[in-house]
Design a protein around this motif. Structure first.
Motif, short mmCIF file in Angstrom:
data_model
loop_
_atom_site.label_atom_id
_atom_site.label_comp_id
_atom_site.label_asym_id
_atom_site.label_seq_id
_atom_site.Cartn_x
_atom_site.Cartn_y
_atom_site.Cartn_z
N HIS A 11 6.19 -1.95 23.44
CA HIS A 11 5.76 -2.33 24.79
C HIS A 11 6.35 -1.44 25.88
CE1 HIS A 11 3.44 -5.92 23.71
NE2 HIS A 11 4.36 -6.11 22.77
N GLY A 12 6.20 -0.13 25.68
CA GLY A 12 6.61 0.82 26.72
C GLY A 12 8.07 1.17 26.75
N THR A 13 8.84 0.74 25.73
CA THR A 13 10.29 0.98 25.73
C THR A 13 10.74 1.49 24.36
OG1 THR A 13 10.61 -0.81 27.30
CG2 THR A 13 12.55 -0.09 26.08
N VAL A 14 11.53 2.55 24.37
CA VAL A 14 12.16 3.04 23.14
C VAL A 14 13.65 3.17 23.43
CG1 VAL A 14 12.31 4.90 21.45
CG2 VAL A 14 10.08 4.25 22.38
N PRO A 15 14.43 2.15 23.09
CA PRO A 15 15.87 2.19 23.36
C PRO A 15 16.55 3.33 22.61
CG PRO A 15 15.17 -0.01 22.63
CD PRO A 15 14.02 0.91 22.42
N ASP A 16 17.58 3.90 23.21
CA ASP A 16 18.33 4.98 22.57
C ASP A 16 18.89 4.55 21.22
OD1 ASP A 16 17.83 6.77 24.60
OD2 ASP A 16 19.73 6.35 25.66
N ARG A 17 19.33 3.30 21.12
CA ARG A 17 19.89 2.84 19.84
C ARG A 17 18.82 2.83 18.74
NH1 ARG A 17 19.17 -1.55 23.05
NH2 ARG A 17 18.36 -3.47 22.13
N LEU A 18 17.54 2.63 19.11
CA LEU A 18 16.47 2.73 18.12
C LEU A 18 16.32 4.17 17.66
CD1 LEU A 18 14.10 1.58 16.49
CD2 LEU A 18 12.66 1.97 18.50
N LEU A 19 16.36 5.11 18.61
CA LEU A 19 16.23 6.52 18.25
C LEU A 19 17.34 6.95 17.29
CD1 LEU A 19 15.22 8.07 21.67
CD2 LEU A 19 13.78 7.80 19.64
N THR A 20 18.52 6.41 17.46
CA THR A 20 19.63 6.73 16.55
C THR A 20 19.27 6.31 15.13
OG1 THR A 20 21.24 6.49 18.32
CG2 THR A 20 22.07 6.31 16.07
N HIS A 21 18.72 5.12 14.97
CA HIS A 21 18.30 4.65 13.64
C HIS A 21 17.15 5.50 13.11
CE1 HIS A 21 20.72 0.99 13.27
NE2 HIS A 21 20.45 0.74 14.53
N LEU A 22 16.17 5.77 13.96
CA LEU A 22 14.98 6.50 13.52
C LEU A 22 15.31 7.92 13.07
CD1 LEU A 22 12.28 5.39 16.12
CD2 LEU A 22 12.79 4.41 13.87
N SER A 23 16.41 8.46 13.58
CA SER A 23 16.79 9.82 13.19
C SER A 23 17.15 9.90 11.70
CB SER A 23 17.95 10.33 14.04
OG SER A 23 19.13 9.62 13.74
N GLU A 24 17.39 8.75 11.06
CA GLU A 24 17.71 8.71 9.64
C GLU A 24 16.47 8.56 8.76
OE1 GLU A 24 20.65 5.66 8.95
OE2 GLU A 24 21.67 6.15 10.83
#
Length: 146
Positions: A11-24
């Motif tokens: 819904h229009g938001t990508v928290p930095d903490r999500l990006l940290t997880h997604l980098s794996e």
């Protein structure tokens, strides 16, 4: 082992903490309600394959309504809204929309929801899931709170 991060309802938001997880992740699947395609840029910048399906809050026709994917000998059906019936010939149906994690079986097929990144409901936390393949033909599902 292949690791696929499964997210929904950003819904229009990508928290930095999500990006940290997604980098794996080796790959990322988004089950809809992105709302603004530009918010996917930070995810795309991770350089992982990104597969998206359209949600009810997305501009119509931005992405396919459903996707049928095969990974490591297993078949997955991706869509945004919950399935009214199980779709044969799939190992699992993955969907978003309800803003809470679900792991159920319908007609012998796993029905999975990773929860929501934005606006979790029914007492759940913001979450996503890991779809992992420890060996060909075998997979695991684990919801992870943000």
């Amino acid at each position: 082992m292949r690791n696929i991060a499964v997210i929904s309802d950003t819904h229009g938001t990508v928290p930095d903490r999500l990006l940290t997880h997604l980098s794996e992740a080796d790959e990322i699947w988004h089950l809809g309600d992105v709302t603004r395609p530009d918010i996917l840029i930070p995810i795309q910048n991770l350089g992982r394959p990104l597969i998206v399906v359209n949600g009810n809050c997305d501009p119509r026709g931005t992405w396919p309504e459903t996707r049928q994917l095969e990974r490591e000998g297993c078949t997955f059906h991706l869509q945004h809204r919950p399935p009214p019936i199980a779709i044969p010939s799939n190992d699992a149906i993955l969907f978003g929309h309800l803003h809470r994690p679900i792991d159920e079986t319908m007609d012998g097929i796993r029905i999975l929801n990773p929860g929501a990144i934005t606006g979790p409901r029914h007492g759940s936390a913001s979450s996503f899931a890991w779809l992992r393949f420890p060996e060909p033909g075998k997979w695991t599902w684990k919801v992870t709170a943000l």
